[in-house]
Motif scaffolding. Structure first.
Motif, PDB file in Angstrom:
ATOM      1  N   UNK A  38       3.749   6.925  -6.500  1.00 56.22           N
ATOM      2  CA  UNK A  38       2.752   7.898  -7.397  1.00 56.22           C
ATOM      3  C   UNK A  38       3.172   9.325  -6.769  1.00 56.22           C
ATOM      4  N   UNK A  39       3.692   9.528  -5.601  1.00 54.85           N
ATOM      5  CA  UNK A  39       4.038  10.732  -5.137  1.00 54.85           C
ATOM      6  C   UNK A  39       5.308  10.971  -4.529  1.00 54.85           C
ATOM      7  N   UNK A  40       6.113  10.084  -4.727  1.00 53.96           N
ATOM      8  CA  UNK A  40       7.653  10.287  -4.299  1.00 53.96           C
ATOM      9  C   UNK A  40       7.709  10.869  -3.114  1.00 53.96           C
ATOM     10  N   UNK A  41       6.906  10.763  -2.102  1.00 58.69           N
ATOM     11  CA  UNK A  41       6.971  11.256  -0.867  1.00 58.69           C
ATOM     12  C   UNK A  41       7.899  10.371   0.113  1.00 58.69           C
ATOM     13  N   UNK A  45       0.715  -1.245   0.114  1.00 58.96           N
ATOM     14  CA  UNK A  45      -0.117  -0.081  -0.086  1.00 58.96           C
ATOM     15  C   UNK A  45       0.778   1.387  -0.158  1.00 58.96           C
ATOM     16  N   UNK A  46       1.799   1.365   0.981  1.00 60.24           N
ATOM     17  CA  UNK A  46       2.692   2.601   0.927  1.00 60.24           C
ATOM     18  C   UNK A  46       3.861   2.596  -0.365  1.00 60.24           C
ATOM     19  N   UNK A  47       3.902   1.361  -0.485  1.00 60.02           N
ATOM     20  CA  UNK A  47       4.964   1.446  -1.881  1.00 60.02           C
ATOM     21  C   UNK A  47       4.276   1.865  -3.002  1.00 60.02           C
ATOM     22  N   UNK A  48       2.885   1.670  -3.167  1.00 55.23           N
ATOM     23  CA  UNK A  48       1.900   2.385  -4.269  1.00 55.23           C
ATOM     24  C   UNK A  48       1.919   3.890  -3.941  1.00 55.23           C
ATOM     25  N   UNK A  98       7.941   3.935   5.153  1.00 51.60           N
ATOM     26  CA  UNK A  98       7.106   3.180   5.714  1.00 51.60           C
ATOM     27  C   UNK A  98       6.996   1.816   4.843  1.00 51.60           C
ATOM     28  N   UNK A  99       7.076   1.991   3.455  1.00 50.09           N
ATOM     29  CA  UNK A  99       7.095   1.086   2.851  1.00 50.09           C
ATOM     30  C   UNK A  99       8.151   0.050   2.822  1.00 50.09           C
ATOM     31  N   UNK A 100       9.515   0.594   2.865  1.00 46.78           N
ATOM     32  CA  UNK A 100      10.656   0.025   3.158  1.00 46.78           C
ATOM     33  C   UNK A 100      10.760  -0.739   4.415  1.00 46.78           C
ATOM     34  N   UNK A 101      10.298  -0.265   5.433  1.00 42.34           N
ATOM     35  CA  UNK A 101      10.140  -0.759   6.807  1.00 42.34           C
ATOM     36  C   UNK A 101       9.124  -1.983   6.865  1.00 42.34           C
TER      37      UNK A 101
END
Length: 340
Positions: free
Chosen positions: A134-137, A127-130, A143-146
């Protein structure tokens, strides 16, 4: 991430597509992980039912939290949910179900919770990878990496004891707490960006100005409200979700009227009736300005296809959020906080 994907004239929230896609990814990986287990079907059934219970409790907890509103406006249950409180109740309900179901089916509770935690970490990683893609935030990327690292660890480590599973949950909760209270949790609009913003109806644009009469005959001009957070709500009396959100808006305005916030309920009077609008405002005891748009100029300027549609405008006149569909009290609180 783009807020909406428009299919014809039907808007689909991108966040729901991200949720569905991430859930399917998590389910697929879980299926591969336990495909050779003799109790695979029972494990997946218990976890799928737990998710269903979570969603039901989260959705219908609105009736528990606001029983009087449901009695007065029963259709509200179709459009709103229990918000953050509902999420907590849903989690409690899901955990209780897992404990009971695991005992009845003679499943190892440690394995059930382990598979559940693995599924959640896979879901959040996707989810956070998506979001990050899309936003490069940076915060979404972290979060996605964690969660990706935690997912890999859980996937390869095998079944946990309950205490280790609980520890992983606590670490995850701590990580989120630190992240959401850090400078990475959001980006403020700089003064230069505000000054450079052009007029438009996208997030970050300067909101197009307009001047309309209220049902009492007073003139309201949007530009006169600079210094306040403004909710520009476009609606009609014949619209069921518009009717559903009005009690929520009344509650929000009652609780925040002393603060620097304003609601402008712009009625699309070119497709409605001024007489009906006045009756509606009296019946629902609307306590915020109700504006009439008899020629449809504001509706056209803000390109309103689906109603209700609400634009949240910050104190400098910049659009912070566009929301299609009915708003709940909790959603308005969140929009107001983000627009500060």
């Amino acid at each position: 991430m783009t807020d909406y994907l428009t299919i014809g004239s039907f808007p689909v929230k991108m966040v729901w597509l991200a949720i569905l896609g991430s859930a399917l990814i998590a389910y697929g990986i879980l299926f591969v992980k336990i495909r050779k287990e003799p109790d695979k079907k029972q494990l997946l059934d218990v976890l799928s039912n737990a998710i269903g219970i979570f969603l039901l409790v989260w959705k219908f907890s609105y009736a528990i939290l606001h029983p009087l509103l449901i009695i007065k406006h029963p259709t509200s249950i179709l459009y709103f949910n229990g918000g953050e409180t509902g999420i907590v109740l849903g989690i409690i309900g899901s955990i209780l179900y897992i404990l009971v179901a695991a005992s009845k089916r003679e499943l190892d509770k440690s394995r059930v919770f382990y598979i559940g935690i693995l599924g959640l970490t896979l879901y959040f990683a996707a989810y956070y990878g998506a979001h990050f893609a899309s936003t490069t935030l940076l915060a979404d990327g972290l979060v996605s990496l964690f969660f990706s690292i935690l997912s890999l660890y859980l996937y390869t480590k095998g079944s946990f004891e309950i205490r280790k599973t609980v520890l992983s949950m606590l670490v995850t909760a701590l990580f989120f707490s630190v992240l959401t209270n850090s400078p990475l949790s959001g980006q403020k609009t700089s003064k230069e960006a505000v000054e450079a913003a052009s007029y438009g109806i996208k997030k970050g644009d300067r909101a197009p100005n307009f001047e309309l009469k209220t049902i009492e005959g007073e003139t309201v001009k949007l530009s006169d409200l600079n210094g306040k957070v403004v909710f520009v709500n476009l609606w009609a009396t014949w619209c069921p979700p518009c009717r559903a959100e009005m009690p929520e808006m009344v509650r929000f305005y009652r609780d925040h009227s002393s603060k620097k916030v304003e609601i402008l309920a712009v009625n699309l009077t070119d497709s409605d009736s001024e007489k009906e609008v006045k009756k509606f405002a009296q019946s629902y005891k609307l306590n915020f300005p109700v504006l009439l748009d008899p020629d449809g100029k504001v509706g056209n300027t803000y390109k309103t296809v689906t109603i209700p549609t609400t634009f949240i405008i910050n104190k400098k006149g910049i659009i912070e959020q566009k929301h299609i569909g009915p708003m709940s009290y909790d959603m308005m609180e969140e929009f107001y906080k983000n627009a500060q």
